[in-house]
Scaffold this active site. Sequence first.
Site, short mmCIF file in Angstrom:
data_model
loop_
_atom_site.label_atom_id
_atom_site.label_comp_id
_atom_site.label_asym_id
_atom_site.label_seq_id
_atom_site.Cartn_x
_atom_site.Cartn_y
_atom_site.Cartn_z
N ARG A 31 34.98 46.99 -1.62
CA ARG A 31 33.91 46.26 -2.29
C ARG A 31 33.35 47.05 -3.46
O ARG A 31 33.07 46.50 -4.54
CB ARG A 31 32.80 45.94 -1.29
CG ARG A 31 31.63 45.17 -1.87
CD ARG A 31 30.82 44.50 -0.80
NE ARG A 31 30.53 45.39 0.32
CZ ARG A 31 30.04 44.96 1.49
NH1 ARG A 31 29.79 43.68 1.68
NH2 ARG A 31 29.79 45.82 2.47
N SER A 77 29.54 32.68 -11.23
CA SER A 77 30.18 33.71 -10.40
C SER A 77 31.32 34.39 -11.12
O SER A 77 31.97 33.82 -12.00
CB SER A 77 30.70 33.05 -9.12
OG SER A 77 31.48 33.93 -8.36
N ASN A 78 31.58 35.64 -10.71
CA ASN A 78 32.78 36.34 -11.17
C ASN A 78 34.05 35.76 -10.56
O ASN A 78 35.15 35.98 -11.07
CB ASN A 78 32.70 37.82 -10.81
CG ASN A 78 31.74 38.59 -11.70
OD1 ASN A 78 31.42 38.17 -12.81
ND2 ASN A 78 31.28 39.73 -11.21
N ASP A 131 24.93 33.23 -7.69
CA ASP A 131 26.12 34.05 -7.47
C ASP A 131 26.75 33.59 -6.16
O ASP A 131 26.05 33.24 -5.20
CB ASP A 131 25.75 35.53 -7.39
CG ASP A 131 26.95 36.39 -7.08
OD1 ASP A 131 27.83 36.50 -7.95
OD2 ASP A 131 27.04 36.91 -5.96
#
Length: 256
Positions: A71, A148-149, A41
Site C-alpha cells: 500500500r 479516484s486514482n 475517493d
Amino acid sequence: MPFNRRAFLNLGAGSVATGLLVTTPLAHADTKPTIKAIAFDAFTTFDPQPIFALAEKLFPNKGAALGNAWRTRQFEYTWLRSVSQRYADFWQVTEEALVFAANLLKLDLSADKRAQLMEGYLELKAYPDGRPALESLKHTGIRLAFLSNMTVKMLEAAIKSSGLEDMFEFLLSTDKVQTYKPDPRAYQMGIDAFGLQRSEMLFAAFGGWDTAGAKWFGYPTFWVNRLHLPVEELDVAPDAIGENLTDLVHFVNSLT
C-alpha cells in the site's frame, strides 16, 4: 491547525457518538456553504481489508508486512510518476507495487498468487455504512461522484460488486487526465463534470494527504479517517473528520 473542540461539541450528541470532529468553522459560519455535490475517493467507500487478509492466507505471518509495504509503495509510485510525468495507470502501478513489496520481503510471488491478489481489486465491496449513507445523501438531492486514482474498470467492478450501480452520477478516474492526486488537474475533473463552483462541492477523502490536496485546490473537505491517523503536518486541515460515511452524513446535515 488545532482541532476546534468547541465546534465539535456544538454539533450535538448524535455526532459525538459517531466520532465526528469539526476542525474549521465551516459548519458554523454565518454564511454556510451550499453543498450541491460530493466527490469521493474510492477507499472512503470500498474496503480493501479482504485483499490483505488474502495476503496473510497466501503468506502466513507475512501478510501484514506485505500489505503495508504494498500500500505504501502503491501511492508513492503514483506521486513519483506524477512529478516525473511518467504516467502508468493505477492497475499497473498497483501490480508493480505488489511485485516490489514481495521482493522487499523476499517472498515467492508466483504468477497465481500475484493474480489472486490483483483480482482482489476487482472484487472490492463497500463498507457496511456505505449504501445507507449514500442513499441518505441522494435523498437530500446531493449529487455524487467518485474522483479516484482507480481506473474506470476498477471502479465499475467495485460498484457492481457492492450493488451501488444507482448511486453515482460520474466515475471520475484520474486516468482521464493521465496524472494522480494531488495534482490540481485531478481535482479539476470534479468541477468540469458537475459544472459547479469549488465551494459548492465537498471532497470526501480516505487519505490525509488527499484531504490536504483537495483543500489546497479549494474544495471544502471531509476526511473519512477509518484508520484513525493524525492530521498531516501540511499547514492545512480538513473541514471535518469522521470515522465513516455516517459521520459524513451528519456533517452535511449540519450545514443545512
